[in-house]
Enzyme design. Structure first.
Site, PDB file in Angstrom:
ATOM      1  N   ARG A  80     -18.419  -3.215   0.763  1.00 53.07           N
ATOM      2  CA  ARG A  80     -18.638  -3.687   2.296  1.00 53.07           C
ATOM      3  C   ARG A  80     -19.832  -3.630   2.551  1.00 53.07           C
ATOM      4  O   ARG A  80     -20.542  -2.608   2.503  1.00 53.07           O
ATOM      5  CB  ARG A  80     -17.695  -2.954   3.152  1.00 53.07           C
ATOM      6  CG  ARG A  80     -16.221  -2.993   3.233  1.00 53.07           C
ATOM      7  CD  ARG A  80     -15.225  -2.266   3.994  1.00 53.07           C
ATOM      8  NE  ARG A  80     -15.341  -0.958   3.579  1.00 53.07           N
ATOM      9  CZ  ARG A  80     -14.890   0.047   4.047  1.00 53.07           C
ATOM     10  NH1 ARG A  80     -14.265  -0.095   5.372  1.00 53.07           N
ATOM     11  NH2 ARG A  80     -15.056   1.281   3.752  1.00 53.07           N
ATOM     12  N   CYS A  84     -19.500   2.117   6.999  1.00 56.77           N
ATOM     13  CA  CYS A  84     -19.585   2.885   7.921  1.00 56.77           C
ATOM     14  C   CYS A  84     -21.082   2.756   8.690  1.00 56.77           C
ATOM     15  O   CYS A  84     -20.875   2.344   9.703  1.00 56.77           O
ATOM     16  CB  CYS A  84     -19.438   4.568   7.491  1.00 56.77           C
ATOM     17  SG  CYS A  84     -17.863   5.010   7.314  1.00 56.77           S
ATOM     18  N   GLU A 138     -18.077   8.858   1.172  1.00 56.41           N
ATOM     19  CA  GLU A 138     -17.432   8.203  -0.043  1.00 56.41           C
ATOM     20  C   GLU A 138     -18.125   8.781  -1.378  1.00 56.41           C
ATOM     21  O   GLU A 138     -19.147   8.887  -1.539  1.00 56.41           O
ATOM     22  CB  GLU A 138     -17.607   6.570   0.045  1.00 56.41           C
ATOM     23  CG  GLU A 138     -17.181   6.333   1.237  1.00 56.41           C
ATOM     24  CD  GLU A 138     -16.967   4.561   1.196  1.00 56.41           C
ATOM     25  OE1 GLU A 138     -16.513   3.866   0.018  1.00 56.41           O
ATOM     26  OE2 GLU A 138     -17.085   3.884   2.156  1.00 56.41           O
ATOM     27  N   GLY A 197     -25.603   0.647   3.401  1.00 52.79           N
ATOM     28  CA  GLY A 197     -24.586  -0.496   3.470  1.00 52.79           C
ATOM     29  C   GLY A 197     -23.367   0.474   3.619  1.00 52.79           C
ATOM     30  O   GLY A 197     -23.293   1.435   3.868  1.00 52.79           O
ATOM     31  N   LYS A 251       0.657  -1.173   0.013  1.00 60.95           N
ATOM     32  CA  LYS A 251      -0.133   0.063  -0.031  1.00 60.95           C
ATOM     33  C   LYS A 251       0.769   1.197  -0.016  1.00 60.95           C
ATOM     34  O   LYS A 251       0.749   2.111  -0.728  1.00 60.95           O
ATOM     35  CB  LYS A 251      -0.812   0.163   1.363  1.00 60.95           C
ATOM     36  CG  LYS A 251      -2.078   0.939   1.245  1.00 60.95           C
ATOM     37  CD  LYS A 251      -2.807   0.865   2.454  1.00 60.95           C
ATOM     38  CE  LYS A 251      -3.598  -0.140   2.622  1.00 60.95           C
ATOM     39  NZ  LYS A 251      -4.357  -0.527   3.900  1.00 60.95           N
TER      40      LYS A 251
END
Length: 455
Positions: A351, A281, A173, A278, A52
């Site tokens: 996620r 968070c 996001e 969803g 990363k």
């Protein structure tokens, strides 16, 4: 300590920009590190994952976030931003240490897993060489900061002055860059006059632009983010519960939501009935708050959040039921085209994605499911490799018995319904996000169902 809010007129203290270390270079950390460098500070991003670190140092963002790749390249070129796995060197160099690691849900309960936060804080404490401020940005249960202060007190070298404060993140996001550079509020919890002044220097630019600063105690700051997410989740689950009433009564939940939204006390945002929330968070944050509220004896809050979660998960079951109904009572060997895998548009995050959850549930019932998402195809395939994947909307729709619109990407909303209808075995669509132009799709020959509207 009572909370106080300062106005944009409160001038930020002057001085050389503090040097910043950001521990954790995932979604939150990478975005924060880049934004801090863009605001004029020298920044080092720290992670234990060499791959990363190498990718970010080469100007490659390992996830999809609009605007971040370009900003990463710009800030790397200035020389103000670098990445490393050497936590000792980074901590010794920096004045302010932001903890930006993940707090996932534990495998055995709804509680937040704080191992990464504790590890990052321990690493900072052990490598302190001069006075510094440790700033928590990760979303944590209330009371975490107090325990971390005890940890730092045990681990920090004698003679080094430090403070640990909380500055929660409020990133959306798909809009994370703007949210970091131009926050709608800056919350500082548990600060002294010295650490508050230092953080005002860090955030001098957005403060000067008008971002309000809320200064409060440590527990309140920890609760702000999870409470905000819990309120938004409650708003979504409320309109989805009302959508069920609308379907039963022959009403239109979209028009109802528009009417509600004109009330300034309510507002229109997050009143879109559909598949529900969803992502990384909201689901885990409301469950962590539910768990912590129960620990503290605040059972009414825990009970409310339990209902919010149940309503949200029920929406996924409702869409599965609609797909089964559209296929005549069974999806066995039926071809289902799924448009959308990410939990929302403008991200590749899958996620706890409602879209993938529905796709997987139909697959388990024997359906031949083909998924297409403009950005989340790779992340979806890594999570559910047994599903089929397409590389375009047309490919996903072709030969389908029913099409499910599960993520409201503009590409799907603006698609030509007549052209897509010609590709299907039977032009049936379930608009699980309520964004399609229903009259236009029906005129093109589609049998359309949408949540919160009569059939």
């Amino acid at each position: 300590m009572d909370a106080r809010e300062t106005t944009p007129d409160a001038a930020a203290p002057q001085g050389a920009p503090p040097r910043i270390a950001v521990l954790g270079t995932g979604y939150l950390g990478a975005t924060h590190a880049v934004a801090m460098a863009q605001l004029g500070m020298e920044v080092v991003g720290v992670d234990t994952d060499q791959g990363k670190v190498d990718a970010l140092a080469a100007g490659k963002v390992p996830f999809f976030e609009p605007g971040l790749p370009e900003l990463l390249e710009q800030t790397l070129a200035t020389g103000r931003l670098r990445f490393t796995t050497d936590v000792a060197e980074a901590v010794a160099w920096a004045d302010v240490h932001f903890v930006c690691v993940g707090t996932p849900q534990t495998k055995t309960s709804h509680a937040a897993d704080l191992r990464f936060v504790e590890a990052a804080t321990t690493a900072i404490a052990r490598h302190l060489t001069h006075d510094a401020v440790i700033v928590g940005k990760s979303t944590v249960p209330v009371g975490t900061g107090a325990r971390l202060r005890e940890l730092v007190a045990r681990e920090a070298p004698a003679g080094v002055a430090w403070e640990l404060v909380w500055n929660p993140e409020f990133l959306r996001e798909g809009k994370a860059v703007d949210d970091t550079l131009h926050p709608d509020r800056i919350v500082l919890g548990g600060t002294t006059p010295a650490s508050e002044a230092l953080l005002r220097r860090v955030y001098a630019t957005p403060i000067a632009e008008g971002s309000p600063v809320v200064v409060t105690d440590l527990p309140t700051a920890e609760l702000v983010k999870v409470s905000a997410n819990a309120f938004l989740a409650t708003k979504i689950s409320f309109i989805n519960a009302i959508a069920g009433v609308c379907e039963a009564a022959g009403a239109d939940v979209t028009v109802l939501a528009d009417a509600l939204g004109h009330d300034v006390r309510i507002g229109r945002q997050f009143l879109d009935a559909g598949l529900g929330f969803g992502g990384g968070c909201l689901p885990k944050d409301i469950r962590a708050l539910m768990h912590r509220a129960g620990e503290l004896g605040a059972h009414r809050a825990a009970g409310l959040l339990q209902q919010v979660d149940e309503i949200n998960m029920g929406q996924r079951e409702r869409v599965v039921d609609l797909a089964v109904e559209a296929c005549g009572g069974s999806v066995l060997n039926r071809r289902i085209g799924v448009l959308g895998a990410a939990f929302k548009p403008l991200t590749d995050d899958v996620r706890d994605s409602p879209a993938l959850n529905v796709a997987a549930a139909l697959h388990l019932r024997g359906a031949q499911v083909t998924v297409y998402d403009p950005e989340a195809g790779d992340t979806a395939r890594a999570t559910f490799p047994t599903l089929g994947y397409a590389t375009s909307t047309r490919e996903a729709v072709e030969g389908s018995d029913v099409v499910l619109v599960l993520t409201e990407w503009r590409e799907f909303v603006d698609a030509d319904p007549a052209a897509l209808a010609a590709l299907t075995a039977t032009p049936r669509v379930i608009d699980a996000r309520g964004r399609l132009d229903a009259p236009a799709w029906r005129e093109a020959g589609w049998a359309l169902r949408a949540l919160g509207r009569a059939a």
